[in-house]
Design an enzyme around this catalytic site. Structure first.
Site, PDB file in Angstrom:
ATOM      1  N   ARG A   2      14.643  33.005 120.140  1.00  0.00           N
ATOM      2  CA  ARG A   2      14.186  34.358 120.488  1.00  0.00           C
ATOM      3  C   ARG A   2      13.198  34.922 119.460  1.00  0.00           C
ATOM      4  O   ARG A   2      13.026  36.132 119.338  1.00  0.00           O
ATOM      5  CB  ARG A   2      15.376  35.317 120.648  1.00  0.00           C
ATOM      6  CG  ARG A   2      16.308  34.949 121.797  1.00  0.00           C
ATOM      7  CD  ARG A   2      17.530  35.845 121.828  1.00  0.00           C
ATOM      8  NE  ARG A   2      18.396  35.477 122.945  1.00  0.00           N
ATOM      9  CZ  ARG A   2      18.449  36.116 124.113  1.00  0.00           C
ATOM     10  NH1 ARG A   2      17.674  37.165 124.325  1.00  0.00           N
ATOM     11  NH2 ARG A   2      19.276  35.720 125.058  1.00  0.00           N
ATOM     12  N   HIS A  61      22.229  32.552 119.857  1.00  0.00           N
ATOM     13  CA  HIS A  61      21.189  33.369 119.232  1.00  0.00           C
ATOM     14  C   HIS A  61      20.688  32.801 117.918  1.00  0.00           C
ATOM     15  O   HIS A  61      19.741  33.348 117.342  1.00  0.00           O
ATOM     16  CB  HIS A  61      21.733  34.781 118.974  1.00  0.00           C
ATOM     17  CG  HIS A  61      22.536  35.325 120.105  1.00  0.00           C
ATOM     18  ND1 HIS A  61      23.927  35.275 120.127  1.00  0.00           N
ATOM     19  CD2 HIS A  61      22.161  35.885 121.274  1.00  0.00           C
ATOM     20  CE1 HIS A  61      24.365  35.791 121.256  1.00  0.00           C
ATOM     21  NE2 HIS A  61      23.329  36.167 121.965  1.00  0.00           N
ATOM     22  N   MET A  96      18.537  52.736 112.600  1.00  0.00           N
ATOM     23  CA  MET A  96      19.184  52.351 113.855  1.00  0.00           C
ATOM     24  C   MET A  96      20.169  51.185 113.741  1.00  0.00           C
ATOM     25  O   MET A  96      20.604  50.667 114.768  1.00  0.00           O
ATOM     26  CB  MET A  96      18.116  52.009 114.913  1.00  0.00           C
ATOM     27  CG  MET A  96      17.157  53.152 115.200  1.00  0.00           C
ATOM     28  SD  MET A  96      16.055  52.850 116.609  1.00  0.00           S
ATOM     29  CE  MET A  96      17.185  53.084 117.983  1.00  0.00           C
ATOM     30  N   GLU A  97      20.531  50.761 112.528  1.00  0.00           N
ATOM     31  CA  GLU A  97      21.333  49.542 112.415  1.00  0.00           C
ATOM     32  C   GLU A  97      22.526  49.596 111.462  1.00  0.00           C
ATOM     33  O   GLU A  97      23.502  48.857 111.641  1.00  0.00           O
ATOM     34  CB  GLU A  97      20.440  48.365 111.980  1.00  0.00           C
ATOM     35  CG  GLU A  97      19.446  47.880 113.006  1.00  0.00           C
ATOM     36  CD  GLU A  97      18.155  48.682 113.036  1.00  0.00           C
ATOM     37  OE1 GLU A  97      17.491  48.709 114.079  1.00  0.00           O
ATOM     38  OE2 GLU A  97      17.812  49.295 111.998  1.00  0.00           O
ATOM     39  N   ARG A 121      20.885  44.749 104.414  1.00  0.00           N
ATOM     40  CA  ARG A 121      19.835  45.216 105.316  1.00  0.00           C
ATOM     41  C   ARG A 121      18.716  45.834 104.490  1.00  0.00           C
ATOM     42  O   ARG A 121      18.959  46.695 103.640  1.00  0.00           O
ATOM     43  CB  ARG A 121      20.396  46.231 106.312  1.00  0.00           C
ATOM     44  CG  ARG A 121      19.307  47.034 107.012  1.00  0.00           C
ATOM     45  CD  ARG A 121      19.776  47.697 108.289  1.00  0.00           C
ATOM     46  NE  ARG A 121      18.934  48.821 108.652  1.00  0.00           N
ATOM     47  CZ  ARG A 121      17.672  48.754 109.072  1.00  0.00           C
ATOM     48  NH1 ARG A 121      17.070  47.561 109.159  1.00  0.00           N
ATOM     49  NH2 ARG A 121      16.979  49.834 109.376  1.00  0.00           N
ATOM     50  N   GLY A 173      14.729  44.330 109.808  1.00  0.00           N
ATOM     51  CA  GLY A 173      14.718  44.414 111.260  1.00  0.00           C
ATOM     52  C   GLY A 173      13.664  43.513 111.873  1.00  0.00           C
ATOM     53  O   GLY A 173      13.890  42.835 112.876  1.00  0.00           O
ATOM     54  N   ARG A 177       8.781  40.383 108.879  1.00  0.00           N
ATOM     55  CA  ARG A 177       9.070  40.751 107.494  1.00  0.00           C
ATOM     56  C   ARG A 177       9.936  39.667 106.850  1.00  0.00           C
ATOM     57  O   ARG A 177       9.795  39.383 105.657  1.00  0.00           O
ATOM     58  CB  ARG A 177       9.758  42.111 107.406  1.00  0.00           C
ATOM     59  CG  ARG A 177       9.672  42.725 106.000  1.00  0.00           C
ATOM     60  CD  ARG A 177      10.366  44.069 105.921  1.00  0.00           C
ATOM     61  NE  ARG A 177       9.859  44.997 106.918  1.00  0.00           N
ATOM     62  CZ  ARG A 177      10.560  45.965 107.479  1.00  0.00           C
ATOM     63  NH1 ARG A 177      11.830  46.135 107.150  1.00  0.00           N
ATOM     64  NH2 ARG A 177      10.018  46.763 108.360  1.00  0.00           N
ATOM     65  N   ARG A 209       4.463  48.789 107.027  1.00  0.00           N
ATOM     66  CA  ARG A 209       5.905  48.609 107.200  1.00  0.00           C
ATOM     67  C   ARG A 209       6.288  47.141 107.092  1.00  0.00           C
ATOM     68  O   ARG A 209       7.370  46.787 106.637  1.00  0.00           O
ATOM     69  CB  ARG A 209       6.359  49.147 108.558  1.00  0.00           C
ATOM     70  CG  ARG A 209       6.215  50.647 108.714  1.00  0.00           C
ATOM     71  CD  ARG A 209       6.586  51.070 110.120  1.00  0.00           C
ATOM     72  NE  ARG A 209       6.243  52.459 110.376  1.00  0.00           N
ATOM     73  CZ  ARG A 209       7.047  53.334 110.969  1.00  0.00           C
ATOM     74  NH1 ARG A 209       8.243  52.966 111.343  1.00  0.00           N
ATOM     75  NH2 ARG A 209       6.659  54.565 111.171  1.00  0.00           N
ATOM     76  N   SER A 236      13.416  50.118 107.312  1.00  0.00           N
ATOM     77  CA  SER A 236      12.667  51.365 107.204  1.00  0.00           C
ATOM     78  C   SER A 236      13.516  52.494 107.776  1.00  0.00           C
ATOM     79  O   SER A 236      14.459  52.270 108.533  1.00  0.00           O
ATOM     80  CB  SER A 236      11.338  51.255 107.948  1.00  0.00           C
ATOM     81  OG  SER A 236      11.556  50.927 109.309  1.00  0.00           O
ATOM     82  N   SER A 265       9.541  55.208 105.777  1.00  0.00           N
ATOM     83  CA  SER A 265       8.290  54.827 106.432  1.00  0.00           C
ATOM     84  C   SER A 265       7.613  56.013 107.111  1.00  0.00           C
ATOM     85  O   SER A 265       6.416  55.971 107.395  1.00  0.00           O
ATOM     86  CB  SER A 265       8.548  53.732 107.468  1.00  0.00           C
ATOM     87  OG  SER A 265       9.475  54.186 108.442  1.00  0.00           O
ATOM     88  N   ASP A 266       8.393  57.049 107.379  1.00  0.00           N
ATOM     89  CA  ASP A 266       7.836  58.287 107.912  1.00  0.00           C
ATOM     90  C   ASP A 266       8.804  59.420 107.572  1.00  0.00           C
ATOM     91  O   ASP A 266       9.983  59.168 107.342  1.00  0.00           O
ATOM     92  CB  ASP A 266       7.580  58.217 109.421  1.00  0.00           C
ATOM     93  CG  ASP A 266       8.833  57.841 110.213  1.00  0.00           C
ATOM     94  OD1 ASP A 266       9.523  56.880 109.827  1.00  0.00           O
ATOM     95  OD2 ASP A 266       9.111  58.512 111.212  1.00  0.00           O
TER      96      ASP A 266
END
Length: 232
Positions: A44, A5, A181-182, A88, A21, A25, A218, A91, A204-205
């Site tokens: 990838r 990877h 999510m991370e 990390r 993420g 960015r 974002r 958002s 971000s929201d």
């Protein structure tokens, strides 16, 4: 060297890695903030770069979305590339009533609905937390910049489009500030490796105020968070 990877050779990645993420960015950060930039990964399309910021070597690399993705990349960085700290910069969807768009959340802890911790065969529930030294420095930098921030729990979710329409209300009722999510997987990988990690998240929201930034915002507008991470 390289992995399935990551195409980097040993020595091409700094001891500190900023990890958004979105790989675009990562590209934006490298082109905007770093000098003497060298791209070390395109596998990838998960772009990775190493350069100098204020004469200090730093790397930036995308993590992708979700705990399986950041789990792979952070594991390889810690174990195969001798990285000491991953920050990390992502958002998040806000829960807390005091949060607004573009506010900074520094994740002291990361709740999760994931079974990521099953692999460690622990005799109870593990509490993933960020590195206190990094967290303390991030707070000091945010204070100095006048950045609006909150420190506390986030939740790292496995599901973006959740069939349970009450899930956010229940996390909010426990004082959780925001959802992403991370972070939980990153914190668990860091704990197991004996390394450092911190998640900093720009709102971000807001899931209760029904406000949101555009996809372009974002990608490119989280400048205060990026600068704090670079200065850590």
């Amino acid at each position: 060297m390289g992995t399935p990877h990551n195409g980097a050779e040993k020595g091409e990645i700094a001891k500190k890695v900023l990890m958004p993420g979105d790989p675009l960015r990562a590209k934006f950060i490298a082109e905007t903030y770093l000098d003497e930039v060298k791209q070390f990964n395109t596998v990838r399309n998960m772009f990775g770069y190493t350069g100098k910021y204020k004469r200090q070597e730093v790397s930036v690399m995308g993590s992708g979305m979700g705990m399986p993705s950041i789990g792979i990349y952070s594991y390889e960085l810690y174990h195969f590339y001798e990285v000491e700290a991953i920050i990390r910069i992502g958002s998040a969807g806000g829960f807390h009533d005091d949060l607004e768009l573009m506010d900074l959340v520094i994740a002291q802890g990361a709740c999760t609905d994931s079974r990521y911790a099953y692999q460690f065969d622990l005799p109870g529930t593990f509490a993933p937390i960020g590195d206190y030294e990094l967290l303390s420095k991030a707070v000091s930098l945010a204070e100095a910049k006048g950045t609006k921030y909150k420190v506390g729990n986030v939740v790292s979710a496995d599901v973006f489009y959740n069939n349970d329409d009450r899930v956010n209300d229940r996390w909010k009722s426990m004082g959780v500030l925001a959802v992403e999510m991370e972070a939980a997987a990153l914190y668990m990988n860091a704990a197991k490796a004996g390394k450092k990690a911190l998640a900093m998240l720009t709102i971000s929201d807001h899931l209760f105020k029904k406000t949101a930034l555009s996809a372009k915002d974002r990608e490119t507008s989280f400048n205060e968070m990026m600068e704090i991470a670079l200065d850590l």
